[in-house]
Design a protein around this motif. Structure first.
Motif, PDB file in Angstrom:
ATOM      1  N   THR A 175       0.824  -1.209   0.000  1.00 26.40           N
ATOM      2  CA  THR A 175       0.000   0.000   0.000  1.00 26.40           C
ATOM      3  C   THR A 175       0.862   1.265   0.000  1.00 26.40           C
ATOM      4  OG1 THR A 175      -0.166  -0.110   2.422  1.00 26.40           O
ATOM      5  CG2 THR A 175      -1.966  -1.069   1.150  1.00 26.40           C
ATOM      6  N   THR A 176       1.911   1.251   0.809  1.00 32.94           N
ATOM      7  CA  THR A 176       2.773   2.438   0.884  1.00 32.94           C
ATOM      8  C   THR A 176       3.524   2.634  -0.422  1.00 32.94           C
ATOM      9  OG1 THR A 176       3.023   2.032   3.263  1.00 32.94           O
ATOM     10  CG2 THR A 176       4.534   3.613   2.265  1.00 32.94           C
ATOM     11  N   SER A 177       3.962   1.553  -1.031  1.00 32.27           N
ATOM     12  CA  SER A 177       4.630   1.654  -2.333  1.00 32.27           C
ATOM     13  C   SER A 177       3.717   2.287  -3.374  1.00 32.27           C
ATOM     14  CB  SER A 177       5.058   0.260  -2.822  1.00 32.27           C
ATOM     15  OG  SER A 177       6.053  -0.288  -1.995  1.00 32.27           O
ATOM     16  N   ALA A 178       2.430   1.982  -3.270  1.00 31.33           N
ATOM     17  CA  ALA A 178       1.466   2.485  -4.256  1.00 31.33           C
ATOM     18  C   ALA A 178       1.171   3.972  -4.097  1.00 31.33           C
ATOM     19  CB  ALA A 178       0.170   1.684  -4.171  1.00 31.33           C
ATOM     20  N   VAL A 179       1.387   4.529  -2.879  1.00 34.51           N
ATOM     21  CA  VAL A 179       1.053   5.946  -2.664  1.00 34.51           C
ATOM     22  C   VAL A 179       2.272   6.855  -2.519  1.00 34.51           C
ATOM     23  CG1 VAL A 179      -1.100   5.307  -1.508  1.00 34.51           C
ATOM     24  CG2 VAL A 179       0.914   5.835  -0.131  1.00 34.51           C
ATOM     25  N   ILE A 180       3.443   6.279  -2.284  1.00 36.84           N
ATOM     26  CA  ILE A 180       4.569   7.116  -1.862  1.00 36.84           C
ATOM     27  C   ILE A 180       5.003   8.107  -2.935  1.00 36.84           C
ATOM     28  CG2 ILE A 180       6.410   5.509  -2.561  1.00 36.84           C
ATOM     29  CD1 ILE A 180       6.235   7.613   0.694  1.00 36.84           C
ATOM     30  N   GLU A 181       5.047   7.693  -4.201  1.00 38.56           N
ATOM     31  CA  GLU A 181       5.478   8.625  -5.253  1.00 38.56           C
ATOM     32  C   GLU A 181       4.509   9.796  -5.362  1.00 38.56           C
ATOM     33  OE1 GLU A 181       8.263   8.767  -6.867  1.00 38.56           O
ATOM     34  OE2 GLU A 181       9.013   6.925  -5.942  1.00 38.56           O
ATOM     35  N   HIS A 182       3.238   9.481  -5.237  1.00 43.04           N
ATOM     36  CA  HIS A 182       2.203  10.528  -5.291  1.00 43.04           C
ATOM     37  C   HIS A 182       2.395  11.529  -4.144  1.00 43.04           C
ATOM     38  CE1 HIS A 182      -1.732  12.392  -5.750  1.00 43.04           C
ATOM     39  NE2 HIS A 182      -1.977  12.126  -4.475  1.00 43.04           N
ATOM     40  N   MET A 183       2.633  11.025  -2.941  1.00 38.25           N
ATOM     41  CA  MET A 183       2.831  11.906  -1.788  1.00 38.25           C
ATOM     42  C   MET A 183       4.117  12.718  -1.921  1.00 38.25           C
ATOM     43  SD  MET A 183       1.516   9.734   1.535  1.00 38.25           S
ATOM     44  CE  MET A 183      -0.225   9.431   1.809  1.00 38.25           C
ATOM     45  N   LEU A 184       5.153  12.109  -2.471  1.00 39.82           N
ATOM     46  CA  LEU A 184       6.405  12.838  -2.674  1.00 39.82           C
ATOM     47  C   LEU A 184       6.215  13.967  -3.677  1.00 39.82           C
ATOM     48  CD1 LEU A 184       8.929   9.853  -2.748  1.00 39.82           C
ATOM     49  CD2 LEU A 184       8.849  11.673  -1.020  1.00 39.82           C
ATOM     50  N   GLU A 185       5.431  13.699  -4.717  1.00 34.25           N
ATOM     51  CA  GLU A 185       5.177  14.733  -5.728  1.00 34.25           C
ATOM     52  C   GLU A 185       4.393  15.903  -5.146  1.00 34.25           C
ATOM     53  OE1 GLU A 185       3.285  12.898  -9.044  1.00 34.25           O
ATOM     54  OE2 GLU A 185       5.030  11.662  -9.555  1.00 34.25           O
ATOM     55  N   GLN A 186       3.404  15.597  -4.296  1.00 31.87           N
ATOM     56  CA  GLN A 186       2.593  16.687  -3.722  1.00 31.87           C
ATOM     57  C   GLN A 186       3.238  17.280  -2.463  1.00 31.87           C
ATOM     58  OE1 GLN A 186      -1.225  14.849  -3.052  1.00 31.87           O
ATOM     59  NE2 GLN A 186      -0.659  13.982  -1.082  1.00 31.87           N
ATOM     60  N   LYS A 187       4.387  16.690  -2.051  1.00 30.92           N
ATOM     61  CA  LYS A 187       5.163  17.173  -0.900  1.00 30.92           C
ATOM     62  C   LYS A 187       4.337  17.236   0.382  1.00 30.92           C
ATOM     63  CE  LYS A 187       8.569  19.714  -3.632  1.00 30.92           C
ATOM     64  NZ  LYS A 187       9.530  18.591  -3.530  1.00 30.92           N
ATOM     65  N   SER A 188       3.469  16.269   0.538  1.00 30.16           N
ATOM     66  CA  SER A 188       2.686  16.170   1.773  1.00 30.16           C
ATOM     67  C   SER A 188       2.060  14.788   1.854  1.00 30.16           C
ATOM     68  CB  SER A 188       1.594  17.245   1.834  1.00 30.16           C
ATOM     69  OG  SER A 188       0.606  17.000   0.851  1.00 30.16           O
ATOM     70  N   GLY A 189       1.814  14.357   3.066  1.00 27.00           N
ATOM     71  CA  GLY A 189       1.168  13.066   3.262  1.00 27.00           C
ATOM     72  C   GLY A 189       1.273  12.612   4.707  1.00 27.00           C
ATOM     73  N   ARG A 190       0.326  11.796   5.109  1.00 29.68           N
ATOM     74  CA  ARG A 190       0.326  11.199   6.437  1.00 29.68           C
ATOM     75  C   ARG A 190       0.164   9.691   6.271  1.00 29.68           C
ATOM     76  NH1 ARG A 190       1.947  15.450   7.224  1.00 29.68           N
ATOM     77  NH2 ARG A 190       1.182  17.133   8.575  1.00 29.68           N
TER      78      ARG A 190
END
Length: 260
Positions: free
Chosen positions: A136-151
Motif C-alpha cells: 500500500t505504501t509503495s502504491a502511494v509514496i510517489e504521489h505523496m512525494l510529488e505533492q510534498k505532503s502526506g500522512r
C-alpha cells in the motif's frame, strides 16, 4: 452573489480540520478500522474504506458516514496483492485526484504456539499484516512525494512491543511495522510526509469480545486503568497524527498504561 467578509470568516470557522483531504483506511469495515474511518469522515475527510471480503459491513460503515453528512465509499482489494492494491489506489486517484492520508490498519491473527505453527499460518499473517504495508505504501509514496505532503499511519500493536504467548507470527508482523515506520520516516521527513505508528493495547472489539470472561478479567486486572480500550480512543490518536506537522517516526501507545 458575493459573500461578505463576515460570511467568509464564519465559513472558515466552521470548516472541518480535514476538509478537502482524502484518506484510505485498509481493513476499514469493522472494529478499529471502522472507528478510524468514521472519525476521519467526521473531521471532514473523504474516506475510502478498503475491505477484503465483508462488503456488507463496509457498506454499513459508508452508510453511517453519509448519514452523518460525510463522504465515503468502499472498495474491495486484497492488500497483500500488489496488483490489487495498485487497482485500489488508481481508483482513488481517478475519483479524487489525490491521496493525503493512508492508514494501514488491516490485520489478522492465526494464533498457535510456535511448535504447532505451520508455515502457511506464518506466511498468511506476515502477508496480510506486514507485506501489505509495503504494497500500500509503495502504491502511494510517489504521489505523496510529488505533492510534498502526506500522512502514513500504521496500526501496530502492543504485541509487537511486548510479545504475546502463541503469537510469534503476529508479534513479528507488528514489530516489523514499527521498524518500517521509523525507517520510512527518516527517508521522507524532508518531503513533507510524516510516518507514525500506533500500538493499541487490548481494545473492546469483536475479537476481544469472543474471549472467555475469565481471560478478559485476567487481562483487565493487569491494565493500570482497569478497563479495555475503546475503538474511538485509537481513532483519536489517528486524528492527532493527521494534524501533527512535527511528529514523525514515533510510536504512540494506546493501552491504558499496560506497556510503558
Amino acid at each position: 452573489m458575493t459573500m461578505t467578509t463576515m460570511e467568509i470568516l464564519e465559513e472558515k470557522s466552521i470548516q472541518k480540520p480535514l476538509a478537502g483531504k482524502v484518506a484510505v483506511v485498509t481493513g476499514g469495515s469493522r472494529g478499529i478500522g471502522a472507528a478510524i474511518a468514521k472519525a476521519l469522515a467526521e473531521q471532514g475527510a473523504q474516506v475510502v474504506i478498503n475491505y477484503q471480503s465483508n462488503m456488507e459491513c463496509a457498506d454499513a460503515v459508508v452508510e453511517e458516514i453519509e448519514k452523518n453528512g460525510g463522504s465515503s465509499y468502499a472498495i474491495q482489494a486484497n492488500i497483500a496483492d500488489s496488483q490489487d492494491v495498485n487497482r485500489l489506489i488508481e481508483d482513488v486517484k481517478n475519483r479524487y485526484g489525490k491521496i493525503d492520508i493512508l492508514v494501514n490498519n488491516a490485520g489478522i491473527t492465526r494464533d498457535r504456539t510456535f511448535r504447532k505453527l505451520s508455515e502457511s499460518e506464518w506466511n498468511e499473517v506476515i502477508n496480510v499484516n506486514l507485506n501489505s504495508v509495503f504494497t500500500t505504501t509503495s502504491a502511494v509514496i510517489e504521489h505523496m512525494l510529488e505533492q510534498k505532503s502526506g500522512r502514513i499511519i500504521n496500526i501496530s500493536s502492543i504485541i509487537g512491543q511486548a510479545g504475546g504467548f502463541g503469537q510469534t507470527n503476529y508479534a513479528a508482523s507488528k514489530a516489523g511495522m514499527i521498524g518500517f515506520t521509523k525507517s520510512l520516516a527518516l527517508e521522507t521527513a524532508k518531503s513533507g510526509i510524516t510516518v507514525n505508528a500506533i500500538c493499541p493495547g487490548f481494545i473492546e472489539t469483536e475479537m476481544v469480545a469472543a474471549m472467555p470472561d475469565a481471560v478478559k478479567d485476567s487481562i483487565v486486572s493487569k491494565i493500570p486503568m482497569k478497563r479495555l480500550g475503546q475503538t474511538d480512543e485509537v481513532a483519536e490518536a489517528v486524528l492527532y497524527l493527521t494534524k501533527a506537522n512535527y511528529i514523525t517516526g514515533q510510536t504512540i501507545n494506546v493501552n491504558g498504561g499496560l506497556y510503558m
